[in-house]
Scaffold this motif. Structure first.
Motif, PDB file in Angstrom:
ATOM      1  N   ASN A 149     -11.284  14.323  40.458  1.00  0.00           N
ATOM      2  CA  ASN A 149     -10.145  15.242  40.579  1.00  0.00           C
ATOM      3  C   ASN A 149      -9.792  15.441  42.056  1.00  0.00           C
ATOM      4  N   ALA A 150      -9.489  14.335  42.709  1.00  0.00           N
ATOM      5  CA  ALA A 150      -9.265  14.348  44.148  1.00  0.00           C
ATOM      6  C   ALA A 150      -7.780  14.414  44.496  1.00  0.00           C
ATOM      7  N   GLN A 173       3.041  12.350  55.030  1.00  0.00           N
ATOM      8  CA  GLN A 173       3.655  11.054  54.797  1.00  0.00           C
ATOM      9  C   GLN A 173       3.532  10.651  53.325  1.00  0.00           C
ATOM     10  N   GLN A 174       2.364  10.908  52.749  1.00  0.00           N
ATOM     11  CA  GLN A 174       2.155  10.644  51.343  1.00  0.00           C
ATOM     12  C   GLN A 174       0.968  11.444  50.839  1.00  0.00           C
ATOM     13  N   GLY A 175       1.034  11.763  49.571  1.00  0.00           N
ATOM     14  CA  GLY A 175      -0.050  12.460  48.910  1.00  0.00           C
ATOM     15  C   GLY A 175      -0.471  11.665  47.690  1.00  0.00           C
ATOM     16  N   LEU A 176      -1.720  11.797  47.306  1.00  0.00           N
ATOM     17  CA  LEU A 176      -2.242  11.041  46.175  1.00  0.00           C
ATOM     18  C   LEU A 176      -3.154  11.959  45.366  1.00  0.00           C
ATOM     19  N   ILE A 177      -2.888  12.035  44.075  1.00  0.00           N
ATOM     20  CA  ILE A 177      -3.732  12.814  43.159  1.00  0.00           C
ATOM     21  C   ILE A 177      -4.312  11.839  42.153  1.00  0.00           C
ATOM     22  N   THR A 178      -5.613  11.931  41.916  1.00  0.00           N
ATOM     23  CA  THR A 178      -6.286  11.016  41.007  1.00  0.00           C
ATOM     24  C   THR A 178      -7.488  11.690  40.359  1.00  0.00           C
ATOM     25  N   ARG A 203     -10.214  10.111  39.644  1.00  0.00           N
ATOM     26  CA  ARG A 203     -11.418   9.506  40.229  1.00  0.00           C
ATOM     27  C   ARG A 203     -11.023   8.646  41.416  1.00  0.00           C
ATOM     28  N   LEU A 204     -11.661   8.902  42.555  1.00  0.00           N
ATOM     29  CA  LEU A 204     -11.370   8.191  43.798  1.00  0.00           C
ATOM     30  C   LEU A 204     -12.676   7.624  44.340  1.00  0.00           C
ATOM     31  N   VAL A 205     -12.682   6.324  44.658  1.00  0.00           N
ATOM     32  CA  VAL A 205     -13.869   5.666  45.204  1.00  0.00           C
ATOM     33  C   VAL A 205     -13.492   5.097  46.569  1.00  0.00           C
ATOM     34  N   HIS A 206     -14.183   5.567  47.630  1.00  0.00           N
ATOM     35  CA  HIS A 206     -13.885   5.108  48.990  1.00  0.00           C
ATOM     36  C   HIS A 206     -15.019   4.216  49.481  1.00  0.00           C
ATOM     37  N   THR A 207     -14.654   3.037  50.003  1.00  0.00           N
ATOM     38  CA  THR A 207     -15.609   2.100  50.585  1.00  0.00           C
ATOM     39  C   THR A 207     -15.319   2.022  52.078  1.00  0.00           C
ATOM     40  N   PRO A 208     -16.118   2.693  52.907  1.00  0.00           N
ATOM     41  CA  PRO A 208     -15.798   2.765  54.338  1.00  0.00           C
ATOM     42  C   PRO A 208     -15.846   1.428  55.066  1.00  0.00           C
ATOM     43  N   GLN A 209     -16.763   0.515  54.663  1.00  0.00           N
ATOM     44  CA  GLN A 209     -16.885  -0.756  55.370  1.00  0.00           C
ATOM     45  C   GLN A 209     -15.608  -1.579  55.273  1.00  0.00           C
ATOM     46  N   SER A 210     -14.910  -1.517  54.157  1.00  0.00           N
ATOM     47  CA  SER A 210     -13.672  -2.275  54.002  1.00  0.00           C
ATOM     48  C   SER A 210     -12.433  -1.396  54.185  1.00  0.00           C
ATOM     49  N   ALA A 229      -8.216   4.300  43.482  1.00  0.00           N
ATOM     50  CA  ALA A 229      -7.860   5.486  42.705  1.00  0.00           C
ATOM     51  C   ALA A 229      -7.517   5.092  41.280  1.00  0.00           C
ATOM     52  N   GLU A 230      -8.064   5.807  40.321  1.00  0.00           N
ATOM     53  CA  GLU A 230      -7.738   5.570  38.918  1.00  0.00           C
ATOM     54  C   GLU A 230      -6.526   6.409  38.540  1.00  0.00           C
ATOM     55  N   THR A 231      -5.618   5.847  37.787  1.00  0.00           N
ATOM     56  CA  THR A 231      -4.365   6.476  37.341  1.00  0.00           C
ATOM     57  C   THR A 231      -3.782   7.412  38.402  1.00  0.00           C
ATOM     58  N   PRO A 232      -3.468   6.858  39.561  1.00  0.00           N
ATOM     59  CA  PRO A 232      -2.981   7.699  40.659  1.00  0.00           C
ATOM     60  C   PRO A 232      -1.556   8.188  40.441  1.00  0.00           C
ATOM     61  N   HIS A 233      -1.278   9.335  40.993  1.00  0.00           N
ATOM     62  CA  HIS A 233       0.085   9.868  41.093  1.00  0.00           C
ATOM     63  C   HIS A 233       0.326  10.089  42.583  1.00  0.00           C
ATOM     64  N   ALA A 234       1.214   9.275  43.155  1.00  0.00           N
ATOM     65  CA  ALA A 234       1.502   9.359  44.587  1.00  0.00           C
ATOM     66  C   ALA A 234       2.824  10.080  44.811  1.00  0.00           C
ATOM     67  N   THR A 235       2.851  10.912  45.812  1.00  0.00           N
ATOM     68  CA  THR A 235       4.083  11.565  46.255  1.00  0.00           C
ATOM     69  C   THR A 235       4.374  11.020  47.647  1.00  0.00           C
TER      70      THR A 235
END
Length: 192
Positions: A50-51, A63-68, A70-77, A82-88
């Motif tokens: 619920n990020a 500039q943009q917003g994203l609601i999801t 489930r969010l998985v961040h991989t810092p190395q890459s 984001a699963e089923t994202p809603h971007a504004t």
């Protein structure tokens, strides 16, 4: 009782010999394996449920917003999934654009958002929407594009093409490749 004592001693010697043989086969126990940097690059650094993610431009404007969910961040890459994202999305005039899909990938270095699977971009003020399978959005230039089949519609009008470029700040859309459209004639009040 004397017969069982030599049997027990014999079994104990066999167990000790077998244990010694196993230690001789694997004397060090568990071995440490060096980490594979390529595999490590795919390990997530953060998993959020619920990020809400907000990206700002150089002037500090959203500039943009994203609601999801489930969010998985991989810092190395530098990628965020984001699963089923809603971007504004916001253009230079602070108009709002909405984008959705089944999966979203955000490159946090370039701020490029890729929406995959039933991607949709909606301009609520203008009443049009764009549907495609994969939609790319570059936040720094407010450019959206798709190299897959697109459907652009503002009912009752609709157009299809093989690819599309849209510049939100300039309010410009370019359709390319087998462009087809349906534009019913306007009816004047009282004419039917």
């Amino acid at each position: 009782m004397l017969k069982t004592w030599p049997t027990r001693l014999g079994l104990a010697l066999i167990v000790l010999a077998l244990g010694g043989f196993l230690v001789w086969l694997d004397p060090g126990g568990p071995q440490t394996v060096p980490t594979d940097p390529d595999a490590r690059a795919e390990e997530p650094g953060h998993v959020l449920h619920n990020a809400e993610l907000t990206l700002f431009d150089e002037q500090g404007n959203i500039q943009q917003g994203l609601i999801t969910p489930r969010l998985v961040h991989t810092p190395q890459s530098a990628s965020t999934l984001a699963e089923t994202p809603h971007a504004t999305l916001y253009d230079s005039e602070r108009r709002v654009w909405n984008a959705t899909s089944e999966v979203g990938t955000l490159n946090t270095r370039s701020q490029e958002l890729t929406l995959s699977g039933n991607a949709r971009l909606i301009a609520p003020e203008e009443g049009w929407q764009l549907d495609t399978d994969v939609l790319h959005y570059e936040g720094k230039t407010a450019r959206a594009w798709s190299d897959t089949h697109v459907l652009l519609q503002q009912p009752p009008q609709r157009m299809t093409a093989r690819r599309m470029d849209a510049w939100l700040n300039e309010e410009e859309v370019r359709l390319e490749g087998d462009v087809q459209g349906h534009h019913p004639p306007e009816t004047q009040p009282g004419q039917e």
